[in-house]
Scaffold this active site. Structure first.
Site, PDB file in Angstrom:
ATOM      1  N   ASN A  38     -27.860  14.582 -43.950  1.00  0.00           N
ATOM      2  CA  ASN A  38     -27.418  15.826 -43.318  1.00  0.00           C
ATOM      3  C   ASN A  38     -26.033  15.596 -42.710  1.00  0.00           C
ATOM      4  OD1 ASN A  38     -29.885  17.178 -43.861  1.00  0.00           O
ATOM      5  ND2 ASN A  38     -30.831  16.195 -42.089  1.00  0.00           N
ATOM      6  N   VAL A  85     -28.359  13.363 -35.125  1.00  0.00           N
ATOM      7  CA  VAL A  85     -27.932  12.062 -34.591  1.00  0.00           C
ATOM      8  C   VAL A  85     -26.635  11.669 -35.298  1.00  0.00           C
ATOM      9  CG1 VAL A  85     -28.529   9.633 -34.276  1.00  0.00           C
ATOM     10  CG2 VAL A  85     -30.337  11.368 -34.161  1.00  0.00           C
ATOM     11  N   HIS A 103     -27.103   8.145 -41.490  1.00  0.00           N
ATOM     12  CA  HIS A 103     -28.428   7.687 -41.916  1.00  0.00           C
ATOM     13  C   HIS A 103     -28.855   8.457 -43.149  1.00  0.00           C
ATOM     14  CE1 HIS A 103     -28.795  10.888 -38.935  1.00  0.00           C
ATOM     15  NE2 HIS A 103     -29.879  11.303 -39.587  1.00  0.00           N
ATOM     16  N   ILE A 104     -29.620   7.774 -43.989  1.00  0.00           N
ATOM     17  CA  ILE A 104     -30.218   8.416 -45.164  1.00  0.00           C
ATOM     18  C   ILE A 104     -31.698   8.612 -44.869  1.00  0.00           C
ATOM     19  CG2 ILE A 104     -30.760   8.204 -47.619  1.00  0.00           C
ATOM     20  CD1 ILE A 104     -28.422   6.285 -47.919  1.00  0.00           C
TER      21      ILE A 104
HETATM   22  P1  AMP Z   1     -30.748  14.164 -38.639  1.00  0.00           P
HETATM   23  O1  AMP Z   1     -31.343  15.438 -38.106  1.00  0.00           O
HETATM   24  O2  AMP Z   1     -30.441  14.187 -40.106  1.00  0.00           O
HETATM   25  O3  AMP Z   1     -29.575  13.720 -37.803  1.00  0.00           O
HETATM   26  O4  AMP Z   1     -31.893  13.081 -38.503  1.00  0.00           O
HETATM   27  C1  AMP Z   1     -32.197  12.419 -37.316  1.00  0.00           C
HETATM   28  C2  AMP Z   1     -33.586  11.906 -37.471  1.00  0.00           C
HETATM   29  O5  AMP Z   1     -33.813  10.898 -36.511  1.00  0.00           O
HETATM   30  C3  AMP Z   1     -34.691  12.956 -37.262  1.00  0.00           C
HETATM   31  O6  AMP Z   1     -35.495  13.050 -38.432  1.00  0.00           O
HETATM   32  C4  AMP Z   1     -35.477  12.435 -36.065  1.00  0.00           C
HETATM   33  O7  AMP Z   1     -36.846  12.681 -36.156  1.00  0.00           O
HETATM   34  C5  AMP Z   1     -35.148  10.951 -36.120  1.00  0.00           C
HETATM   35  N1  AMP Z   1     -35.262  10.244 -34.841  1.00  0.00           N
HETATM   36  C6  AMP Z   1     -34.723  10.605 -33.652  1.00  0.00           C
HETATM   37  N2  AMP Z   1     -35.029   9.696 -32.707  1.00  0.00           N
HETATM   38  C7  AMP Z   1     -35.778   8.737 -33.320  1.00  0.00           C
HETATM   39  C8  AMP Z   1     -36.411   7.536 -32.871  1.00  0.00           C
HETATM   40  N3  AMP Z   1     -36.336   7.135 -31.588  1.00  0.00           N
HETATM   41  N4  AMP Z   1     -37.110   6.806 -33.771  1.00  0.00           N
HETATM   42  C9  AMP Z   1     -37.210   7.205 -35.065  1.00  0.00           C
HETATM   43  N5  AMP Z   1     -36.614   8.328 -35.543  1.00  0.00           N
HETATM   44  C10 AMP Z   1     -35.921   9.092 -34.686  1.00  0.00           C
END
Ligand code: AMP
Length: 114
Positions: free
Chosen positions: A87, A96, A100-101
Site C-alpha cells: 500500500n 505504517v 512492507h509487503i
Molecule cells: P499498511 O496499512 O499497509 O501500512 O499495513 C500496516 C500493517 O501493519 C497492518 O496490516 C497492521 O495490522 C499491521 N500492524 C500494525 N502494528 C502491528 C504490530 N504491532 N504487529 C504486527 N502487525 C502490525
C-alpha cells in the site's frame, strides 16, 4: 530532528514484541496483528525506507531481497497461492510509514481488490 520510530523499527530493535517467523540479514517476516486472511504476514526491510514510492536506485538490492524473502517464506511454508500487496499513500490504505509487503493467503481472493 530525530523522527519517532515506527512500530516496525521498534519490533526490529526488539523493543516491542511480535511474532517474527523468519529473519534474514536485511529483512524480517512477522505475523500481522490484524490478519485479513488465514495467512497474513508482513515482509519488512530492517533499514527504514518510508514508502515504495521513496525507493531509488541505491535501494535496488534491498527491494529485490524483499521480494526474494517473501517468495522464500512462501516456499518454505508450502504456500503456493498467495497475494503480495504494497500500500502506498493513505488512499491506498498505507498506515505504517516503513515499507512492507503484505503476503496474504489461505482464502479465495477477490479481484479487483477493495
Ligand atoms: P499498511 O496499512 O499497509 O501500512 O499495513 C500496516 C500493517 O501493519 C497492518 O496490516 C497492521 O495490522 C499491521 N500492524 C500494525 N502494528 C502491528 C504490530 N504491532 N504487529 C504486527 N502487525 C502490525
Amino acid at each position: 530532528m530525530v523522527k519517532d520510530k515506527t512500530i516496525f523499527e521498534k519490533i526490529i530493535d526488539r523493543e516491542v514484541p511480535a511474532e517474527i517467523l523468519m529473519e534474514t540479514d536485511d529483512a524480517i517476516v512477522l505475523r500481522d496483528i490484524n490478519p485479513q486472511a488465514p495467512i497474513h504476514v508482513l515482509v519488512i526491510p530492517k533499514r527504514k525506507i518510508e514508502h515504495i514510492s521513496s525507493i531509488n536506485s541505491g535501494d535496488a538490492k534491498v527491494a529485490a531481497n524483499l521480494l526474494l524473502t517473501a517468495t522464500t517464506f512462501a516456499k518454505k511454508n508450502g504456500i503456493a497461492s498467495y497475494r503480495l500487496v504494497i500500500n502506498n499513500g493513505s488512499l491506498a490504505g498505507e498506515t505504517v510509514h516503513h515499507l512492507h509487503i503484505h503476503l496474504l493467503s489461505g482464502r479465495e481472493m477477490g479481484w479487483p481488490p477493495g
